[in-house]
Design a protein around this motif. Structure first.
Motif, PDB file in Angstrom:
ATOM      1  N   UNK A  22       0.785  -1.233   0.000  1.00 43.96           N
ATOM      2  CA  UNK A  22       0.000   0.000   0.000  1.00 43.96           C
ATOM      3  C   UNK A  22       0.813   1.278   0.000  1.00 43.96           C
ATOM      4  N   UNK A  23       2.138   1.168  -0.061  1.00 44.70           N
ATOM      5  CA  UNK A  23       2.989   2.362  -0.108  1.00 44.70           C
ATOM      6  C   UNK A  23       3.082   2.870  -1.536  1.00 44.70           C
ATOM      7  N   UNK A  24       3.034   4.194  -1.693  1.00 46.73           N
ATOM      8  CA  UNK A  24       3.164   4.778  -3.021  1.00 46.73           C
ATOM      9  C   UNK A  24       4.586   4.624  -3.534  1.00 46.73           C
ATOM     10  N   UNK A  25       4.683   4.147  -4.740  1.00 51.15           N
ATOM     11  CA  UNK A  25       5.966   4.000  -5.443  1.00 51.15           C
ATOM     12  C   UNK A  25       5.809   4.669  -6.799  1.00 51.15           C
ATOM     13  N   UNK A  26       6.905   5.052  -7.399  1.00 52.32           N
ATOM     14  CA  UNK A  26       6.878   5.883  -8.596  1.00 52.32           C
ATOM     15  C   UNK A  26       7.268   5.134  -9.864  1.00 52.32           C
ATOM     16  N   UNK A  27       6.582   5.512 -10.934  1.00 52.59           N
ATOM     17  CA  UNK A  27       6.998   5.195 -12.302  1.00 52.59           C
ATOM     18  C   UNK A  27       7.297   6.541 -12.942  1.00 52.59           C
ATOM     19  N   UNK A  28       8.399   6.632 -13.679  1.00 53.66           N
ATOM     20  CA  UNK A  28       8.758   7.916 -14.276  1.00 53.66           C
ATOM     21  C   UNK A  28       9.368   7.723 -15.658  1.00 53.66           C
ATOM     22  N   UNK A  29       9.375   8.830 -16.383  1.00 54.75           N
ATOM     23  CA  UNK A  29      10.001   8.870 -17.710  1.00 54.75           C
ATOM     24  C   UNK A  29      10.770  10.171 -17.828  1.00 54.75           C
ATOM     25  N   UNK A  30      11.993  10.063 -18.288  1.00 56.23           N
ATOM     26  CA  UNK A  30      12.801  11.244 -18.578  1.00 56.23           C
ATOM     27  C   UNK A  30      12.636  11.567 -20.052  1.00 56.23           C
ATOM     28  N   UNK A  31      12.586  12.855 -20.363  1.00 53.32           N
ATOM     29  CA  UNK A  31      12.376  13.252 -21.753  1.00 53.32           C
ATOM     30  C   UNK A  31      13.168  14.488 -22.120  1.00 53.32           C
ATOM     31  N   UNK A  32      13.285  14.694 -23.420  1.00 55.63           N
ATOM     32  CA  UNK A  32      13.839  15.913 -23.992  1.00 55.63           C
ATOM     33  C   UNK A  32      12.715  16.550 -24.795  1.00 55.63           C
ATOM     34  N   UNK A  33      12.509  17.854 -24.605  1.00 54.85           N
ATOM     35  CA  UNK A  33      11.481  18.574 -25.355  1.00 54.85           C
ATOM     36  C   UNK A  33      12.094  19.145 -26.624  1.00 54.85           C
ATOM     37  N   UNK A  34      11.445  18.828 -27.742  1.00 51.42           N
ATOM     38  CA  UNK A  34      11.833  19.391 -29.046  1.00 51.42           C
ATOM     39  C   UNK A  34      10.576  19.955 -29.687  1.00 51.42           C
ATOM     40  N   UNK A  35      10.286  21.211 -29.367  1.00 46.48           N
ATOM     41  CA  UNK A  35       9.041  21.806 -29.831  1.00 46.48           C
ATOM     42  C   UNK A  35       7.871  21.061 -29.215  1.00 46.48           C
ATOM     43  N   UNK A  36       6.971  20.543 -30.068  1.00 40.05           N
ATOM     44  CA  UNK A  36       5.800  19.801 -29.603  1.00 40.05           C
ATOM     45  C   UNK A  36       6.065  18.297 -29.537  1.00 40.05           C
ATOM     46  N   UNK A  37       7.320  17.896 -29.631  1.00 38.89           N
ATOM     47  CA  UNK A  37       7.696  16.482 -29.524  1.00 38.89           C
ATOM     48  C   UNK A  37       8.408  16.250 -28.203  1.00 38.89           C
ATOM     49  N   UNK A  38       8.092  15.132 -27.577  1.00 38.04           N
ATOM     50  CA  UNK A  38       8.787  14.715 -26.362  1.00 38.04           C
ATOM     51  C   UNK A  38       9.525  13.420 -26.678  1.00 38.04           C
ATOM     52  N   UNK A  39      10.841  13.510 -26.649  1.00 39.51           N
ATOM     53  CA  UNK A  39      11.690  12.344 -26.890  1.00 39.51           C
ATOM     54  C   UNK A  39      11.794  11.605 -25.563  1.00 39.51           C
ATOM     55  N   UNK A  40      11.234  10.409 -25.516  1.00 36.66           N
ATOM     56  CA  UNK A  40      11.205   9.632 -24.275  1.00 36.66           C
ATOM     57  C   UNK A  40      12.508   8.842 -24.186  1.00 36.66           C
ATOM     58  N   UNK A  41      13.368   9.269 -23.268  1.00 34.75           N
ATOM     59  CA  UNK A  41      14.702   8.690 -23.128  1.00 34.75           C
ATOM     60  C   UNK A  41      14.715   7.425 -22.288  1.00 34.75           C
ATOM     61  N   UNK A  42      13.890   7.407 -21.250  1.00 38.17           N
ATOM     62  CA  UNK A  42      13.973   6.310 -20.295  1.00 38.17           C
ATOM     63  C   UNK A  42      12.681   6.234 -19.504  1.00 38.17           C
ATOM     64  N   UNK A  43      12.147   5.049 -19.356  1.00 39.62           N
ATOM     65  CA  UNK A  43      10.989   4.802 -18.481  1.00 39.62           C
ATOM     66  C   UNK A  43      11.440   3.796 -17.434  1.00 39.62           C
ATOM     67  N   UNK A  44      11.103   4.072 -16.184  1.00 33.69           N
ATOM     68  CA  UNK A  44      11.504   3.156 -15.119  1.00 33.69           C
ATOM     69  C   UNK A  44      10.430   3.100 -14.039  1.00 33.69           C
ATOM     70  N   UNK A  45      10.253   1.915 -13.491  1.00 35.82           N
ATOM     71  CA  UNK A  45       9.332   1.710 -12.376  1.00 35.82           C
ATOM     72  C   UNK A  45      10.145   1.332 -11.147  1.00 35.82           C
TER      73      UNK A  45
END
Length: 95
Positions: A22-45
């Motif tokens: 029941x403890x909150x844990x995070x999923x995240x994604x790092x990105x680079x913004x290129x105008x209206x595009x988001x380059x998804x570099x890494x997703x991790x749980x």
């Protein structure tokens, strides 16, 4: 589960999910913004969330966020790439 969040200054999306205890844990994604595009570099749980489907739910939230904001996603991360390939209903957000 908490709301999907975009931390623009950190160039990171994240969302929290409860683990087996029941403890909150995070999923995240790092990105680079290129105008209206988001380059998804890494997703991790967080390790406690692996195998629970939290990363998939996070990716759905990310794709829906991109659609709502008029963004395109360019996945570099193999997980994000595979998830988007397996979910053709979000083909409109792939750039």
């Amino acid at each position: 589960m908490t709301a999907f969040q975009d931390h623009v200054a950190a160039r990171r999306y994240h969302q929290d999910f409860p683990d087996a205890e029941g403890e909150d844990r995070r999923v995240w994604a790092e990105y680079v913004a290129r105008g209206k595009t988001r380059v998804i570099l890494h997703v991790e749980a967080a390790p406690a969330l692996r195998g629970t489907g939290a990363a998939s739910t996070f990716m759905q939230s990310l794709a829906e966020h991109a659609r709502a904001e008029g963004l395109k996603l360019e996945p570099i991360c193999s997980y994000a790439m595979l998830w988007l390939k397996r979910h053709p209903e979000y083909a409109d957000v792939v750039g």
